[in-house]
Design an enzyme around this catalytic site. Structure first.
Site, PDB file in Angstrom:
ATOM      1  N   GLU A 262       0.824  -1.208   0.000  1.00  0.00           N
ATOM      2  CA  GLU A 262       0.000   0.000   0.000  1.00  0.00           C
ATOM      3  C   GLU A 262       0.856   1.256   0.000  1.00  0.00           C
ATOM      4  O   GLU A 262       1.726   1.385   0.868  1.00  0.00           O
ATOM      5  CB  GLU A 262      -0.939  -0.017   1.222  1.00  0.00           C
ATOM      6  CG  GLU A 262      -1.919  -1.193   1.178  1.00  0.00           C
ATOM      7  CD  GLU A 262      -2.841  -1.271   2.384  1.00  0.00           C
ATOM      8  OE1 GLU A 262      -2.657  -0.446   3.328  1.00  0.00           O
ATOM      9  OE2 GLU A 262      -3.748  -2.114   2.401  1.00  0.00           O
ATOM     10  N   HIS A 282      -7.883   1.472   1.876  1.00  0.00           N
ATOM     11  CA  HIS A 282      -7.719   1.066   3.279  1.00  0.00           C
ATOM     12  C   HIS A 282      -8.371   2.083   4.223  1.00  0.00           C
ATOM     13  O   HIS A 282      -7.713   2.687   5.080  1.00  0.00           O
ATOM     14  CB  HIS A 282      -6.243   0.890   3.625  1.00  0.00           C
ATOM     15  CG  HIS A 282      -6.034  -0.008   4.811  1.00  0.00           C
ATOM     16  ND1 HIS A 282      -4.894  -0.735   4.996  1.00  0.00           N
ATOM     17  CD2 HIS A 282      -6.823  -0.317   5.876  1.00  0.00           C
ATOM     18  CE1 HIS A 282      -4.972  -1.427   6.120  1.00  0.00           C
ATOM     19  NE2 HIS A 282      -6.148  -1.184   6.670  1.00  0.00           N
TER      20      HIS A 282
END
Length: 529
Positions: A262, A282
């Site tokens: 990420e 997220h």
């Protein structure tokens, strides 16, 4: 008077709780520069941070008065836990505060891909009006498979059932009673869940056990046209395999909030080519309500820690050595190893565990139980488990811990025996410390055995006949795995024997399958201690 420094933005709810205590002085500096923080940290008893502030060795070395580090959230990657422990600084966090937020985001992704809401939205922004193009499906009547029936998974189950879905779940560490209370069928294997589900959603922690748990084998078993949602942890899914099965047309819809890297790199972003994919960066915990809960919880935990009260969300806690504890350090280590062995050998789905301590060490049964629970829970939870929070976590999971003290045993003066029960099954593991210094596992179920509780251990149950070890050794040698030690226990000649091989290297799933193909071998499991 306790001085608390807040170095990142948190909800006013938490600040008000801290300010309401007359013994606390709050200094709210959410934009403080690192250099300035290093200068002033020496004056504070507690610091509350999010992910922006690194609580590293440099900072902790200057924190002369610091007693508590509060992480407003779950992750503690920005905190040097080892250094904090070494200095006797308690680290607390706020697990569970984002449960509803994460569950609701899961449902949002689920509904988006079922009804193609995100695609209809984009199409209308282009000036189109295509009612027939966006034909969807209903959640009502679908079978939803939930992998992980913890806090978030349970909330997702409640919402899916409320929409008319049939809910099944796979979680080897949750008692069936919880499934019954939720009206959820707990299945015995992940394979069964995958094959039966129209929609699969992940809600398990990222541990060594669950890393890469959903890969090519699992995607192959899924129904064609399955809906797949992951709002848990990115590393649980093999994204390369997902991409390959996406190209094969396996999925009707995909919803993702988390990724193995990420922000996602170009390799992961290939998945984004799928027509019916719903994405978010997220944001499972990103609600105002969730942030209020996080702030409230961390403020309460920090206040309890400062006052020396029991803290349920302790991430670390150095064990205070008092008189007599130095003499039982080997038994504390043994207790932790017994717990770790048990959860890997028999799983963590127990309703009752009896911790029996024999001999003079029984006066220290409380720390022995705490160390056992730490070892037992650590392999199965996606959070730091320590001797302070382990008893609370066990209670939270519905495990009844029974403490039993007995006089010296017949075979060993000092002995720790663990008996775990669930659904009519009973597992026993026990051990002692030779000369009070060398931890040894001496009992597994009804077998007497002698195992050094370290490294890679291959546990076997086999028919007690000649030639088994030779066949096993041939497989290990072929895979270049050296046997460092071997122990055998049996109750009756020619019956079933229990073997423990200590290996220099780990065995993979393929090797385990090959070992299980030996006709005389009934069970094989790798244990890492």
């Amino acid at each position: 008077m306790f001085k608390v420094l807040i170095t990142d933005h948190i909800s006013d709810v938490g600040i008000r709780i801290l300010n309401s205590d007359e013994n606390v002085e709050v200094d709210y500096q959410p934009e403080i520069r690192w250099e300035e923080l290093l200068e002033i940290i020496k004056d504070y008893d507690a610091i509350i941070t999010r992910s922006r502030t690194p609580v590293n060795k440099e900072l902790l070395d200057r924190a002369e008065k610091l007693k508590v580090v509060g992480r407003a959230g779950v992750g503690v990657d920005n905190v040097d836990l080892e250094e904090a422990s070494r200095k006797g600084i308690l680290v607390v966090n706020a697990p569970g505060a984002n449960t509803v937020a994460a569950a609701e985001l899961t449902m949002a992704h689920m509904y988006a891909i079922l009804r193609k809401l995100h695609l209809a939205h984009e199409d209308m922004l282009k000036g189109n009006w295509n009612r027939k193009k966006f034909m969807g499906e209903e959640l009502d009547g679908k079978t939803v498979g939930i992998v992980g029936l913890g806090n978030v998974g349970s909330q997702v189950a409640i919402r899916c059932k409320g929409s008319g879905a049939t809910v099944i779940a796979y979680d080897p560490y949750i008692p069936r009673e919880k499934g019954d209370r939720l009206g959820v069928e707990l299945v015995d294997t992940l394979e069964e869940l995958i094959k039966r589900s129209d929609i699969i959603t992940l809600h398990c922690p990222l541990t060594e056990e669950t890393k890469g748990m959903i890969g090519a084998k699992e995607f192959e078993m899924m129904k064609d046209g399955v809906y797949f949602v992951n709002c848990a942890r990115g590393g649980i899914v093999d994204e390369e395999a997902m991409y390959e099965y996406m190209k094969k047309g396996k999925f009707a819809g995909i919803g993702l909030d988390v990724f193995s890297k990420e922000p996602p790199d170009d390799k992961i972003r290939r998945i984004f080519e799928f027509p019916n994919i719903s994405l978010s960066p997220h944001i499972g915990a990103n609600t105002y309500e969730s942030q209020d809960k996080v702030a409230k919880k961390i403020a309460e935990q920090v206040l309890k820690a400062l006052k020396g009260e029991f803290v349920e969300a302790a991430v670390n806690a150095p064990f205070t050595i008092t008189e007599g504890f130095k003499d039982i350090t080997a038994y504390l280590e043994l207790a932790e190893k017994l717990g770790n062995f048990l959860s890997q050998y028999a799983g963590g789905n127990f309703k009752e565990i009896n911790v029996e301590v024999r001999g003079t060490i029984s006066e220290h049964i409380k720390p022995i139980v705490a160390y056992f629970l730490k070892g037992f829970l650590a392999p199965i939870l996606d959070r730091n488990v320590n001797i302070i929070n382990a008893p609370f976590l066990a209670k939270e999971r519905g495990i009844n811990i029974v403490e039993t003290i007995r006089e010296e045993g017949l075979n060993f003066k000092e002995f720790i025996k663990i008996t775990a029960k669930e659904n009519g099954k009973e597992y026993i593991i026990g051990g002692t410390a030779f000369y009070g210094k060398l931890p040894k596992i001496m009992m597994i179920d009804n077998y007497w055995i002698d195992i050094d509780p370290y490294g890679v251990i291959l546990m076997l149950k086999n028919k007690d006949v000649p030639g088994v070890i030779a066949k096993l050794g041939e497989i290990l040698a072929k895979n270049n795995i050296n046997i460092a030690g071997f122990r055998l226990g049996r109750i009756k000649k020619g019956d079933i024997a229990l073997g423990a091989l200590q290996l220099d290297d780990r065995v993979n799933e393929k090797i385990i399958e090959e070992i299980l193909n030996i006709p005389e071998i009934l069970e094989a499991k790798e244990i890492i201690l």
